[in-house]
Write a protein that holds these residues in place. Structure first.
Motif, PDB file in Angstrom:
ATOM      1  N   ALA A  94     -62.116  20.928  80.373  1.00 51.01           N
ATOM      2  CA  ALA A  94     -61.102  20.536  81.464  1.00 51.01           C
ATOM      3  C   ALA A  94     -60.225  21.475  81.797  1.00 51.01           C
ATOM      4  N   GLU A  95     -59.572  22.402  80.798  1.00 50.32           N
ATOM      5  CA  GLU A  95     -58.773  23.522  81.230  1.00 50.32           C
ATOM      6  C   GLU A  95     -59.232  24.579  82.154  1.00 50.32           C
ATOM      7  N   MET A  96     -60.547  24.951  82.009  1.00 50.78           N
ATOM      8  CA  MET A  96     -61.336  25.961  82.697  1.00 50.78           C
ATOM      9  C   MET A  96     -61.114  25.339  84.384  1.00 50.78           C
ATOM     10  N   HIS A  97     -61.030  24.110  84.602  1.00 50.84           N
ATOM     11  CA  HIS A  97     -61.102  23.705  86.047  1.00 50.84           C
ATOM     12  C   HIS A  97     -59.784  24.325  86.840  1.00 50.84           C
ATOM     13  N   GLY A  98     -58.664  24.331  86.068  1.00 44.15           N
ATOM     14  CA  GLY A  98     -57.407  25.009  86.457  1.00 44.15           C
ATOM     15  C   GLY A  98     -57.449  26.463  86.552  1.00 44.15           C
ATOM     16  N   VAL A  99     -57.906  26.960  85.375  1.00 46.56           N
ATOM     17  CA  VAL A  99     -58.326  28.564  85.483  1.00 46.56           C
ATOM     18  C   VAL A  99     -59.227  28.911  86.281  1.00 46.56           C
ATOM     19  N   GLN A 100     -60.202  28.437  86.762  1.00 47.55           N
ATOM     20  CA  GLN A 100     -61.055  29.022  87.795  1.00 47.55           C
ATOM     21  C   GLN A 100     -60.349  28.674  89.275  1.00 47.55           C
ATOM     22  N   GLU A 101     -59.603  27.763  89.410  1.00 46.71           N
ATOM     23  CA  GLU A 101     -59.062  27.571  90.652  1.00 46.71           C
ATOM     24  C   GLU A 101     -58.031  28.670  90.888  1.00 46.71           C
ATOM     25  N   ARG A 102     -57.357  29.084  89.845  1.00 43.42           N
ATOM     26  CA  ARG A 102     -56.359  30.052  89.881  1.00 43.42           C
ATOM     27  C   ARG A 102     -56.898  31.374  90.168  1.00 43.42           C
ATOM     28  N   GLY A 105     -60.344  30.621  92.901  1.00 49.10           N
ATOM     29  CA  GLY A 105     -60.125  30.061  94.040  1.00 49.10           C
ATOM     30  C   GLY A 105     -61.109  28.722  94.176  1.00 49.10           C
ATOM     31  N   ARG A 106     -61.919  28.668  93.247  1.00 47.64           N
ATOM     32  CA  ARG A 106     -62.867  27.361  93.040  1.00 47.64           C
ATOM     33  C   ARG A 106     -63.275  27.059  91.780  1.00 47.64           C
ATOM     34  N   VAL A 107     -63.992  25.885  91.668  1.00 50.77           N
ATOM     35  CA  VAL A 107     -64.559  25.711  90.596  1.00 50.77           C
ATOM     36  C   VAL A 107     -65.990  25.594  90.289  1.00 50.77           C
ATOM     37  N   GLU A 108     -66.556  26.406  89.525  1.00 53.40           N
ATOM     38  CA  GLU A 108     -67.979  26.755  89.567  1.00 53.40           C
ATOM     39  C   GLU A 108     -68.756  25.525  88.366  1.00 53.40           C
ATOM     40  N   ALA A 109     -69.139  24.348  89.083  1.00 51.40           N
ATOM     41  CA  ALA A 109     -69.503  23.528  88.484  1.00 51.40           C
ATOM     42  C   ALA A 109     -70.629  23.751  87.290  1.00 51.40           C
ATOM     43  N   HIS A 142     -56.987  41.446  87.609  1.00 50.85           N
ATOM     44  CA  HIS A 142     -57.760  40.292  86.781  1.00 50.85           C
ATOM     45  C   HIS A 142     -57.336  39.965  85.507  1.00 50.85           C
ATOM     46  N   GLU A 143     -57.277  38.666  85.317  1.00 52.08           N
ATOM     47  CA  GLU A 143     -56.752  37.994  83.972  1.00 52.08           C
ATOM     48  C   GLU A 143     -57.672  38.317  82.949  1.00 52.08           C
ATOM     49  N   VAL A 144     -57.209  38.751  81.785  1.00 57.62           N
ATOM     50  CA  VAL A 144     -58.147  38.899  80.542  1.00 57.62           C
ATOM     51  C   VAL A 144     -57.887  37.999  79.584  1.00 57.62           C
ATOM     52  N   HIS A 145     -58.854  37.125  79.051  1.00 58.92           N
ATOM     53  CA  HIS A 145     -58.288  36.088  78.067  1.00 58.92           C
ATOM     54  C   HIS A 145     -59.009  36.116  76.771  1.00 58.92           C
TER      55      HIS A 145
END
Length: 289
Positions: A94-102, A105-109, A142-145
């Motif tokens: 669920a949280e990766m939807h927001g991470v990928q949008e940020r 710029g899109r969500v990879e299903a 790039h963000e590194v997590h």
């Protein structure tokens, strides 16, 4: 039993979480300190049950050395592969939807579905090493997590392992951080930089852990809690992960399986201090540079 690699890749048994005993001489085969050719380690992963009594006797009779007097290494030597699990906690998906949008710029299903992928074994580092952020990644913004995970150490290995027998093929468990660049690139590429798989501080053998579904994973960054989850929250549990991976690739003694990122992932930056722990295993404190 808690097994550590230390100094010149010697084998130690950790006692009370504060000291270790060098049990290298108790091995019934030669010890090769070269991590590239150290087949003794894979043999230990495969045949530990046959030498555990000798190791226990050596640990009881040997001299305890405080952990601060040794350099702990990653508790793995030249694994044939690092298998990593994607999308294995519902809250992380669920949280990766927001991470990928940020970050994309899109969500990879397709990335939101459970699966496995490979990381380079050269990305391994130990609990005494800093995480090194690549200069080009930092310069590109790039963000590194961080992703703190339970890691399975393969014992007997095999192919097409039934889920009902999977835990019999596990030598033990350790903790790993799956460091990840958030960018538009293949998973294996973004997660395989040197030091992007910190591992440690040692292995707790499977007989001591028992059921791996009751462990707590925690990670703090600069004292701020980021991740706190129980392994029972995995979508696909450890036996199913081992079985699934073995259907695609033969698991070899000493291989590592990262079991998936819990929720709470976030960026790390130079100067950060990470404290990661898993109950029943131990704690790592790592710097970032």
């Amino acid at each position: 039993m808690k097994l550590a690699l230390f100094d010149d890749h010697r084998l130690g048994v950790v006692v009370d979480g504060t000291a270790l005993v060098d049990v290298t001489s108790a091995l019934p085969w030669p010890h090769d300190p070269d991590p590239v050719t150290a087949g003794w380690w894979r043999r230990l992963c495969r045949d530990r049950a046959g030498v555990c009594d000798a190791l226990a006797r050596a640990a009881a009779e040997g001299t305890r050395v405080p952990l601060e007097r040794v350099r702990l290494r990653a508790p793995a030597l030249n694994p044939s592969k690092i298998v990593a699990t994607a999308s294995n906690y519902a809250d992380h998906v669920a949280e990766m939807h927001g991470v990928q949008e940020r970050t994309l710029g899109r969500v990879e299903a397709w990335m939101m579905r459970f699966d496995v992928f490979l990381k380079a074994p050269s990305s391994l580092s130990g609990p005494a090493e800093d995480i090194r952020l690549p200069a080009d990644v930092v310069e590109a913004g790039h963000e590194v997590h961080h992703e703190s995970e339970l890691v399975v150490v393969v014992g007997t290995g095999g192919r097409d392992i039934p889920e009902s027998d999977a835990l019999d093929h596990v030598m033990g468990y350790t903790m790993g951080l799956d460091i990840t660049v958030r960018a538009d690139a293949d998973r294996s590429r973004r997660k395989s930089y040197d030091t992007f798989s910190p591992l440690g501080p040692w292995i707790t053998t499977a007989d001591e852990i028992g059921d791996p579904s009751g462990l707590e994973i925690r990670l703090d960054v600069n004292g701020e809690p980021r991740q706190d989850v129980r392994t029972r929250d995995m979508i696909t549990k450890v036996p199913a992960i081992v079985s699934y991976a073995s259907r695609m690739m033969t698991l070899v003694p000493g291989d590592l399986i990262f079991t998936g990122a819990p929720p709470g992932v976030g960026p790390i930056r130079p100067g950060d201090r990470l404290a990661a722990s898993i109950s029943g295993i131990g704690e790592m404190r790592l710097g970032v540079r």
